[in-house]
Design a protein around this motif. Structure first.
Motif, PDB file in Angstrom:
ATOM      1  N   ALA A   1       0.833  -1.203   0.000  1.00  0.00           N
ATOM      2  CA  ALA A   1       0.000   0.000   0.000  1.00  0.00           C
ATOM      3  C   ALA A   1       0.868   1.254   0.000  1.00  0.00           C
ATOM      4  O   ALA A   1       1.955   1.265   0.579  1.00  0.00           O
ATOM      5  CB  ALA A   1      -0.915   0.004   1.227  1.00  0.00           C
ATOM      6  N   PRO A   2       0.420   2.320  -0.643  1.00  0.00           N
ATOM      7  CA  PRO A   2       1.167   3.584  -0.615  1.00  0.00           C
ATOM      8  C   PRO A   2       1.384   4.063   0.814  1.00  0.00           C
ATOM      9  O   PRO A   2       0.490   3.950   1.659  1.00  0.00           O
ATOM     10  CB  PRO A   2       0.263   4.544  -1.392  1.00  0.00           C
ATOM     11  N   ALA A   3       2.576   4.614   1.078  1.00  0.00           N
ATOM     12  CA  ALA A   3       2.926   5.009   2.444  1.00  0.00           C
ATOM     13  C   ALA A   3       2.252   6.306   2.872  1.00  0.00           C
ATOM     14  O   ALA A   3       1.929   6.507   4.035  1.00  0.00           O
ATOM     15  CB  ALA A   3       4.441   5.146   2.569  1.00  0.00           C
ATOM     16  N   GLY A   4       2.036   7.228   1.936  1.00  0.00           N
ATOM     17  CA  GLY A   4       1.482   8.527   2.282  1.00  0.00           C
ATOM     18  C   GLY A   4       2.464   9.383   3.056  1.00  0.00           C
ATOM     19  O   GLY A   4       3.602   8.975   3.317  1.00  0.00           O
ATOM     20  N   GLY A   5       2.031  10.589   3.415  1.00  0.00           N
ATOM     21  CA  GLY A   5       2.876  11.494   4.179  1.00  0.00           C
ATOM     22  C   GLY A   5       3.819  12.315   3.299  1.00  0.00           C
ATOM     23  O   GLY A   5       3.936  12.072   2.098  1.00  0.00           O
ATOM     24  N   PRO A   6       4.496  13.305   3.891  1.00  0.00           N
ATOM     25  CA  PRO A   6       5.381  14.203   3.129  1.00  0.00           C
ATOM     26  C   PRO A   6       6.496  13.472   2.385  1.00  0.00           C
ATOM     27  O   PRO A   6       6.835  13.830   1.252  1.00  0.00           O
ATOM     28  CB  PRO A   6       5.945  15.139   4.201  1.00  0.00           C
ATOM     29  N   ALA A   7       7.093  12.457   3.006  1.00  0.00           N
ATOM     30  CA  ALA A   7       8.205  11.751   2.362  1.00  0.00           C
ATOM     31  C   ALA A   7       7.740  11.032   1.097  1.00  0.00           C
ATOM     32  O   ALA A   7       8.493  10.923   0.120  1.00  0.00           O
ATOM     33  CB  ALA A   7       8.845  10.761   3.332  1.00  0.00           C
ATOM     34  N   TYR A   8       6.495  10.561   1.099  1.00  0.00           N
ATOM     35  CA  TYR A   8       5.957   9.871  -0.080  1.00  0.00           C
ATOM     36  C   TYR A   8       5.833  10.842  -1.249  1.00  0.00           C
ATOM     37  O   TYR A   8       6.194  10.519  -2.392  1.00  0.00           O
ATOM     38  CB  TYR A   8       4.601   9.267   0.265  1.00  0.00           C
ATOM     39  N   LEU A   9       5.344  12.044  -0.982  1.00  0.00           N
ATOM     40  CA  LEU A   9       5.254  13.069  -2.022  1.00  0.00           C
ATOM     41  C   LEU A   9       6.632  13.375  -2.595  1.00  0.00           C
ATOM     42  O   LEU A   9       6.809  13.449  -3.817  1.00  0.00           O
ATOM     43  CB  LEU A   9       4.613  14.337  -1.467  1.00  0.00           C
ATOM     44  N   GLU A  10       7.612  13.551  -1.724  1.00  0.00           N
ATOM     45  CA  GLU A  10       8.958  13.870  -2.191  1.00  0.00           C
ATOM     46  C   GLU A  10       9.502  12.757  -3.082  1.00  0.00           C
ATOM     47  O   GLU A  10      10.109  13.029  -4.130  1.00  0.00           O
ATOM     48  CB  GLU A  10       9.889  14.096  -0.993  1.00  0.00           C
ATOM     49  N   ARG A  11       9.271  11.518  -2.696  1.00  0.00           N
ATOM     50  CA  ARG A  11       9.755  10.390  -3.515  1.00  0.00           C
ATOM     51  C   ARG A  11       9.084  10.381  -4.886  1.00  0.00           C
ATOM     52  O   ARG A  11       9.733  10.091  -5.903  1.00  0.00           O
ATOM     53  CB  ARG A  11       9.504   9.059  -2.798  1.00  0.00           C
ATOM     54  N   LEU A  12       7.796  10.671  -4.933  1.00  0.00           N
ATOM     55  CA  LEU A  12       7.087  10.740  -6.202  1.00  0.00           C
ATOM     56  C   LEU A  12       7.718  11.777  -7.131  1.00  0.00           C
ATOM     57  O   LEU A  12       7.950  11.507  -8.317  1.00  0.00           O
ATOM     58  CB  LEU A  12       5.630  11.126  -5.973  1.00  0.00           C
ATOM     59  N   LEU A  13       7.974  12.946  -6.576  1.00  0.00           N
ATOM     60  CA  LEU A  13       8.491  14.033  -7.403  1.00  0.00           C
ATOM     61  C   LEU A  13       9.925  13.769  -7.830  1.00  0.00           C
ATOM     62  O   LEU A  13      10.316  14.093  -8.956  1.00  0.00           O
ATOM     63  CB  LEU A  13       8.373  15.364  -6.649  1.00  0.00           C
ATOM     64  N   VAL A  14      10.722  13.173  -6.952  1.00  0.00           N
ATOM     65  CA  VAL A  14      12.089  12.800  -7.321  1.00  0.00           C
ATOM     66  C   VAL A  14      12.050  11.774  -8.459  1.00  0.00           C
ATOM     67  O   VAL A  14      12.834  11.843  -9.415  1.00  0.00           O
ATOM     68  CB  VAL A  14      12.847  12.231  -6.111  1.00  0.00           C
ATOM     69  N   ARG A  15      11.129  10.841  -8.366  1.00  0.00           N
ATOM     70  CA  ARG A  15      11.068   9.747  -9.339  1.00  0.00           C
ATOM     71  C   ARG A  15      10.574  10.200 -10.706  1.00  0.00           C
ATOM     72  O   ARG A  15      11.074   9.729 -11.739  1.00  0.00           O
ATOM     73  CB  ARG A  15      10.165   8.640  -8.805  1.00  0.00           C
ATOM     74  N   TYR A  16       9.596  11.116 -10.749  1.00  0.00           N
ATOM     75  CA  TYR A  16       8.909  11.359 -12.012  1.00  0.00           C
ATOM     76  C   TYR A  16       9.072  12.751 -12.626  1.00  0.00           C
ATOM     77  O   TYR A  16       8.767  12.919 -13.813  1.00  0.00           O
ATOM     78  CB  TYR A  16       7.418  11.058 -11.849  1.00  0.00           C
ATOM     79  N   THR A  17       9.509  13.736 -11.882  1.00  0.00           N
ATOM     80  CA  THR A  17       9.639  15.063 -12.467  1.00  0.00           C
ATOM     81  C   THR A  17      10.564  15.037 -13.675  1.00  0.00           C
ATOM     82  O   THR A  17      10.291  15.679 -14.708  1.00  0.00           O
ATOM     83  CB  THR A  17      10.152  16.082 -11.442  1.00  0.00           C
ATOM     84  N   ALA A  18      11.640  14.285 -13.592  1.00  0.00           N
ATOM     85  CA  ALA A  18      12.604  14.235 -14.698  1.00  0.00           C
ATOM     86  C   ALA A  18      11.990  13.690 -15.979  1.00  0.00           C
ATOM     87  O   ALA A  18      12.471  13.998 -17.082  1.00  0.00           O
ATOM     88  CB  ALA A  18      13.796  13.376 -14.297  1.00  0.00           C
ATOM     89  N   SER A  19      10.911  12.898 -15.854  1.00  0.00           N
ATOM     90  CA  SER A  19      10.259  12.348 -17.041  1.00  0.00           C
ATOM     91  C   SER A  19       9.689  13.450 -17.934  1.00  0.00           C
ATOM     92  O   SER A  19       9.495  13.235 -19.134  1.00  0.00           O
ATOM     93  CB  SER A  19       9.113  11.403 -16.631  1.00  0.00           C
ATOM     94  N   TYR A  20       9.409  14.602 -17.345  1.00  0.00           N
ATOM     95  CA  TYR A  20       8.761  15.683 -18.071  1.00  0.00           C
ATOM     96  C   TYR A  20       9.640  16.928 -18.197  1.00  0.00           C
ATOM     97  O   TYR A  20       9.188  17.954 -18.698  1.00  0.00           O
ATOM     98  CB  TYR A  20       7.422  16.021 -17.401  1.00  0.00           C
ATOM     99  N   ARG A  21      10.875  16.836 -17.744  1.00  0.00           N
ATOM    100  CA  ARG A  21      11.783  17.984 -17.799  1.00  0.00           C
ATOM    101  C   ARG A  21      12.088  18.323 -19.268  1.00  0.00           C
ATOM    102  O   ARG A  21      12.576  17.462 -20.019  1.00  0.00           O
ATOM    103  CB  ARG A  21      13.084  17.649 -17.073  1.00  0.00           C
ATOM    104  N   PRO A  22      11.853  19.559 -19.686  1.00  0.00           N
ATOM    105  CA  PRO A  22      12.168  19.945 -21.069  1.00  0.00           C
ATOM    106  C   PRO A  22      13.673  19.820 -21.333  1.00  0.00           C
ATOM    107  O   PRO A  22      14.503  20.008 -20.434  1.00  0.00           O
ATOM    108  CB  PRO A  22      11.723  21.417 -21.139  1.00  0.00           C
ATOM    109  N   ALA A  23      14.004  19.518 -22.587  1.00  0.00           N
ATOM    110  CA  ALA A  23      15.402  19.323 -22.955  1.00  0.00           C
ATOM    111  C   ALA A  23      16.252  20.562 -22.624  1.00  0.00           C
ATOM    112  O   ALA A  23      17.422  20.447 -22.271  1.00  0.00           O
ATOM    113  CB  ALA A  23      15.512  19.007 -24.437  1.00  0.00           C
ATOM    114  N   ALA A  24      15.640  21.737 -22.691  1.00  0.00           N
ATOM    115  CA  ALA A  24      16.373  22.973 -22.435  1.00  0.00           C
ATOM    116  C   ALA A  24      16.850  23.090 -20.998  1.00  0.00           C
ATOM    117  O   ALA A  24      17.769  23.858 -20.692  1.00  0.00           O
ATOM    118  CB  ALA A  24      15.502  24.185 -22.771  1.00  0.00           C
ATOM    119  N   LEU A  25      16.226  22.320 -20.067  1.00  0.00           N
ATOM    120  CA  LEU A  25      16.595  22.387 -18.666  1.00  0.00           C
ATOM    121  C   LEU A  25      17.502  21.246 -18.246  1.00  0.00           C
ATOM    122  O   LEU A  25      17.921  21.184 -17.092  1.00  0.00           O
ATOM    123  CB  LEU A  25      15.327  22.367 -17.784  1.00  0.00           C
ATOM    124  N   VAL A  26      17.780  20.328 -19.147  1.00  0.00           N
ATOM    125  CA  VAL A  26      18.617  19.176 -18.802  1.00  0.00           C
ATOM    126  C   VAL A  26      20.074  19.583 -18.724  1.00  0.00           C
ATOM    127  O   VAL A  26      20.568  20.298 -19.590  1.00  0.00           O
ATOM    128  CB  VAL A  26      18.435  18.058 -19.854  1.00  0.00           C
TER     129      VAL A  26
END
Length: 259
Positions: free
Chosen positions: A234-259
């Motif tokens: 089950a998802p853990a929830g809480g602030p640390a869970y949000l941070e892990r989500l963003l660490v894991r997936y933000t890069a998937s959508y990062r524009p090439a200009a910011l890489v």
């Protein structure tokens, strides 16, 4: 006997295809209306027909039908006291539509050799989402230098990998004929989500803060029933869970200009 069938070709279907060889006689309906903003009678009618036809086929073939519903504000309304699966109180056409489909599905398969399972998903996050969905939209806006922030809005974000793991565990344990919330159980303030994306991009955007209106409110759902069935999956929830989500997936959508 036949393996898991995934109906659909979108974001969720792509990730759920990992289960295709894992379970027998299961159909996962990962198609239809996915946006809580949809109120078009035609779109809702098309999904209702798809669910009806798929349920009829599963009933004839003795398959388990997994229906993906919603654990959003559309179904539960605004609530600070965590809402359990029995507490559905739809406040939008989308929420009423999903609840009606859940009930019809259970009725249609009640007297057949087939079975069913309903997963009420919160706002799922992962790779390969469409540009209009929350995380890719926020990344694109922040990269452009300006982001619209709906003040006071909250979203319960859940990792698509956790959705897949939960469904895998539920099917393996024989869980059937139940309705389960699959969510973090934590409503995250949109402001906190935006700040988290900014940190991951290393970029601070100008905020265009607007009244959330009907996008506002805070919906908290209970996930204890899910945890009873799947334990640590089950998802853990809480602030640390949000941070892990963003660490894991933000890069998937990062524009090439910011890489």
């Amino acid at each position: 006997m036949s393996a898991v069938e995934i109906v659909g070709r979108g974001f969720l279907a792509r990730h759920l295809s990992a289960l295709a060889g894992a379970h027998e006689d299961v159909t996962v309906l990962a198609a239809g209306v996915s946006s809580t903003a949809v109120a078009s009678p035609d779109a809702l009618a098309r999904e209702a027909a798809l669910v009806r036809d798929t349920a009829r086929r599963c009933g004839a073939e003795g398959r388990t039908l997994v229906f993906l519903s919603t654990a959003s504000q559309a179904l539960y309304g605004t609530c600070d006291t965590p809402a359990g699966e029995e507490s559905a109180a739809p406040v939008t056409p989308y929420g009423r539509h999903k609840l009606d489909l859940e009930r019809r599905l259970a009725q249609d398969l009640a007297d057949s050799d087939a079975s069913w399972l309903v997963l009420r998903l919160s706002h799922v996050v992962g790779s390969h989402q469409r540009p209009h969905q929350l995380l890719p939209a926020l990344v694109a806006q922040i990269a452009s230098g300006e982001v619209r922030v709906f003040a006071g809005a909250h979203r319960d974000l859940v990792d698509v990998a956790d959705v897949v793991a939960c469904l895998d565990a539920l099917l393996a344990s024989g869980t059937r004929r139940e309705v389960l919330n699959v969510a973090a159980g934590t409503p995250y303030a949109v402001e906190d989500i935006v700040r988290g994306v900014e940190r991951q991009l290393g970029r601070t955007a100008r905020w265009d803060v607007v009244d959330a209106g009907d996008r506002g409110g805070r919906t908290t759902v209970r996930v204890d029933r899910l945890r009873h069935h799947v334990g640590d999956h089950a998802p853990a929830g809480g602030p640390a869970y949000l941070e892990r989500l963003l660490v894991r997936y933000t890069a998937s959508y990062r524009p090439a200009a910011l890489v």
